[in-house]
Design a protein around this motif. Sequence first.
Motif, PDB file in Angstrom:
ATOM      1  N   TYR A 237       0.843  -1.210   0.000  1.00 30.13           N
ATOM      2  CA  TYR A 237       0.000   0.000   0.000  1.00 30.13           C
ATOM      3  C   TYR A 237       0.877   1.258   0.000  1.00 30.13           C
ATOM      4  CZ  TYR A 237      -4.534  -2.233   0.862  1.00 30.13           C
ATOM      5  OH  TYR A 237      -5.699  -2.957   0.749  1.00 30.13           O
ATOM      6  N   GLY A 238       1.890   1.259   0.859  1.00 32.79           N
ATOM      7  CA  GLY A 238       2.765   2.429   0.944  1.00 32.79           C
ATOM      8  C   GLY A 238       3.510   2.689  -0.348  1.00 32.79           C
ATOM      9  N   LEU A 239       4.031   1.621  -0.951  1.00 29.79           N
ATOM     10  CA  LEU A 239       4.774   1.785  -2.203  1.00 29.79           C
ATOM     11  C   LEU A 239       3.867   2.237  -3.342  1.00 29.79           C
ATOM     12  CD1 LEU A 239       7.141  -1.332  -2.013  1.00 29.79           C
ATOM     13  CD2 LEU A 239       7.759   1.083  -1.741  1.00 29.79           C
ATOM     14  N   LEU A 240       2.639   1.723  -3.350  1.00 27.75           N
ATOM     15  CA  LEU A 240       1.694   2.162  -4.375  1.00 27.75           C
ATOM     16  C   LEU A 240       1.374   3.637  -4.206  1.00 27.75           C
ATOM     17  CD1 LEU A 240      -0.781  -0.861  -4.479  1.00 27.75           C
ATOM     18  CD2 LEU A 240       0.768  -0.136  -6.291  1.00 27.75           C
ATOM     19  N   GLY A 241       1.199   4.075  -2.955  1.00 23.86           N
ATOM     20  CA  GLY A 241       0.946   5.487  -2.703  1.00 23.86           C
ATOM     21  C   GLY A 241       2.111   6.346  -3.151  1.00 23.86           C
ATOM     22  N   LEU A 242       3.332   5.874  -2.868  1.00 22.01           N
ATOM     23  CA  LEU A 242       4.525   6.626  -3.281  1.00 22.01           C
ATOM     24  C   LEU A 242       4.651   6.673  -4.798  1.00 22.01           C
ATOM     25  CD1 LEU A 242       7.146   8.062  -2.478  1.00 22.01           C
ATOM     26  CD2 LEU A 242       8.266   5.824  -2.444  1.00 22.01           C
ATOM     27  N   LEU A 243       4.385   5.518  -5.437  1.00 22.58           N
ATOM     28  CA  LEU A 243       4.505   5.447  -6.895  1.00 22.58           C
ATOM     29  C   LEU A 243       3.505   6.376  -7.581  1.00 22.58           C
ATOM     30  CD1 LEU A 243       5.680   4.113  -9.434  1.00 22.58           C
ATOM     31  CD2 LEU A 243       3.946   2.323  -9.197  1.00 22.58           C
ATOM     32  N   THR A 244       2.267   6.353  -7.115  1.00 22.99           N
ATOM     33  CA  THR A 244       1.259   7.213  -7.732  1.00 22.99           C
ATOM     34  C   THR A 244       1.578   8.688  -7.497  1.00 22.99           C
ATOM     35  OG1 THR A 244      -0.111   6.890  -5.760  1.00 22.99           O
ATOM     36  CG2 THR A 244      -0.613   5.546  -7.672  1.00 22.99           C
ATOM     37  N   ASP A 245       2.158   9.000  -6.338  1.00 27.34           N
ATOM     38  CA  ASP A 245       2.538  10.387  -6.072  1.00 27.34           C
ATOM     39  C   ASP A 245       3.660  10.829  -7.017  1.00 27.34           C
ATOM     40  OD1 ASP A 245       2.182  12.718  -4.155  1.00 27.34           O
ATOM     41  OD2 ASP A 245       4.349  12.403  -4.039  1.00 27.34           O
ATOM     42  N   VAL A 246       4.604   9.931  -7.269  1.00 28.09           N
ATOM     43  CA  VAL A 246       5.688  10.252  -8.208  1.00 28.09           C
ATOM     44  C   VAL A 246       5.131  10.501  -9.607  1.00 28.09           C
ATOM     45  CG1 VAL A 246       7.697   9.276  -9.382  1.00 28.09           C
ATOM     46  CG2 VAL A 246       7.485   9.059  -6.914  1.00 28.09           C
ATOM     47  N   ILE A 247       4.142   9.699  -9.998  1.00 37.88           N
ATOM     48  CA  ILE A 247       3.533   9.876 -11.323  1.00 37.88           C
ATOM     49  C   ILE A 247       2.863  11.242 -11.434  1.00 37.88           C
ATOM     50  CG2 ILE A 247       1.709   9.030 -12.855  1.00 37.88           C
ATOM     51  CD1 ILE A 247       2.336   6.202 -11.808  1.00 37.88           C
ATOM     52  N   ILE A 248       2.125  11.634 -10.390  1.00 40.44           N
ATOM     53  CA  ILE A 248       1.444  12.936 -10.427  1.00 40.44           C
ATOM     54  C   ILE A 248       2.461  14.073 -10.401  1.00 40.44           C
ATOM     55  CG2 ILE A 248      -0.127  14.467  -9.191  1.00 40.44           C
ATOM     56  CD1 ILE A 248      -1.464  12.227 -10.631  1.00 40.44           C
ATOM     57  N   ARG A 249       3.549  13.913  -9.645  1.00 40.21           N
ATOM     58  CA  ARG A 249       4.598  14.938  -9.635  1.00 40.21           C
ATOM     59  C   ARG A 249       5.202  15.103 -11.032  1.00 40.21           C
ATOM     60  NH1 ARG A 249       7.515  16.618  -5.008  1.00 40.21           N
ATOM     61  NH2 ARG A 249       6.472  16.100  -3.058  1.00 40.21           N
ATOM     62  N   ALA A 250       5.433  13.974 -11.708  1.00 44.08           N
ATOM     63  CA  ALA A 250       5.974  14.049 -13.065  1.00 44.08           C
ATOM     64  C   ALA A 250       4.982  14.739 -14.000  1.00 44.08           C
ATOM     65  CB  ALA A 250       6.285  12.644 -13.572  1.00 44.08           C
ATOM     66  N   LEU A 251       3.704  14.439 -13.809  1.00 39.70           N
ATOM     67  CA  LEU A 251       2.661  15.085 -14.612  1.00 39.70           C
ATOM     68  C   LEU A 251       2.634  16.585 -14.346  1.00 39.70           C
ATOM     69  CD1 LEU A 251       0.300  14.715 -16.579  1.00 39.70           C
ATOM     70  CD2 LEU A 251      -1.183  14.294 -14.606  1.00 39.70           C
ATOM     71  N   GLU A 252       2.766  16.964 -13.073  1.00 36.46           N
ATOM     72  CA  GLU A 252       2.820  18.383 -12.713  1.00 36.46           C
ATOM     73  C   GLU A 252       4.011  19.062 -13.379  1.00 36.46           C
ATOM     74  OE1 GLU A 252       0.827  18.702  -8.250  1.00 36.46           O
ATOM     75  OE2 GLU A 252       2.980  18.619  -8.498  1.00 36.46           O
ATOM     76  N   HIS A 253       5.156  18.397 -13.340  1.00 38.73           N
ATOM     77  CA  HIS A 253       6.369  18.970 -13.917  1.00 38.73           C
ATOM     78  C   HIS A 253       6.191  19.232 -15.404  1.00 38.73           C
ATOM     79  CE1 HIS A 253      10.648  19.846 -14.169  1.00 38.73           C
ATOM     80  NE2 HIS A 253      10.712  19.054 -15.231  1.00 38.73           N
ATOM     81  N   TYR A 254       5.478  18.322 -16.077  1.00 34.33           N
ATOM     82  CA  TYR A 254       5.270  18.473 -17.515  1.00 34.33           C
ATOM     83  C   TYR A 254       4.166  19.490 -17.816  1.00 34.33           C
ATOM     84  CZ  TYR A 254       3.750  17.276 -22.236  1.00 34.33           C
ATOM     85  OH  TYR A 254       3.384  17.337 -23.562  1.00 34.33           O
ATOM     86  N   ALA A 255       3.027  19.370 -17.102  1.00 35.38           N
ATOM     87  CA  ALA A 255       1.865  20.220 -17.418  1.00 35.38           C
ATOM     88  C   ALA A 255       2.030  21.646 -16.920  1.00 35.38           C
ATOM     89  CB  ALA A 255       0.598  19.599 -16.826  1.00 35.38           C
TER      90      ALA A 255
END
Length: 265
Positions: A237-255
């Motif tokens: 659960y923790g790793l999934l939460g971290l992974l999804t947060d990294v994905i959104i951060r990358a999306l933020e960086h791009y958008a």
Amino acid sequence: MATLSLSRARFSSAGPIAARAISPVLIVLAWQAASSAGLIPERTLASPLHVLGTFGMLIADGELVNNLLVSLRRAMEGLAIGTILGTVFALIAGLSKRGEAAIDAPLQIVRAVPFLALVPLFILWFGIGETPKIALVALGTVYPIYLNLYAGIRGIDKKLLEAGRAFGLNRWQILRHVVLPGALPAFLIGLRYAMGISWLSLVVAEQINASSGIGYLIMTARDFMRTDIIVVGLMVYGLLGLLTDVIIRALEHYALAWRPSILKD
């Protein structure tokens, strides 16, 4: 010189990651030392090495992967529904006073109801299959999207709106070129919160007569007092939460590349 610059860039990018990893590594080492010394009994909390061995065993026999895929599907379906509903509600309430009057009050009333108190009602409405599990995740993720996007829309600088009208933009063009881009940072913050809440909601949802999923794996392990499997499930659960947060951060960086930052690269 180019090679030296590249090496420095890699070192500077790896530095913050290494700094963030120090404290978790120290905690795990202290945990293992306490377990090896007998200060933490195995029935209370399995040692990191035992947890690591169990993790490998669950990966090898496919049990962890199968349950993980089920949990992922539930979380993503619930998150998608919650994101769509939260976005629609925020647009209606944020762009219209009548829409706000019609939508905001009922949403705030439901938001004030304890999340767990709705579980019996969802079981009565949707049964004990997949629907109540996905519905609970969707319910939990609606509000972060709604509240943040609503605040983003209402927080648009009036000068930007006046500039849009001065350039001859109509209402739809102002919405598309001014309001939505301006509210995008708030939406992405809401999405980050929503992703975290989706995993929290899933923990509760997968206790509803589940026969698969990470929550089911944890509940079954509890019955057999297998703290090693419970820790593995919590880690996932923790790793999934971290992974999804990294994905959104990358999306933020791009958008949000256009947005100025107070931090230097």
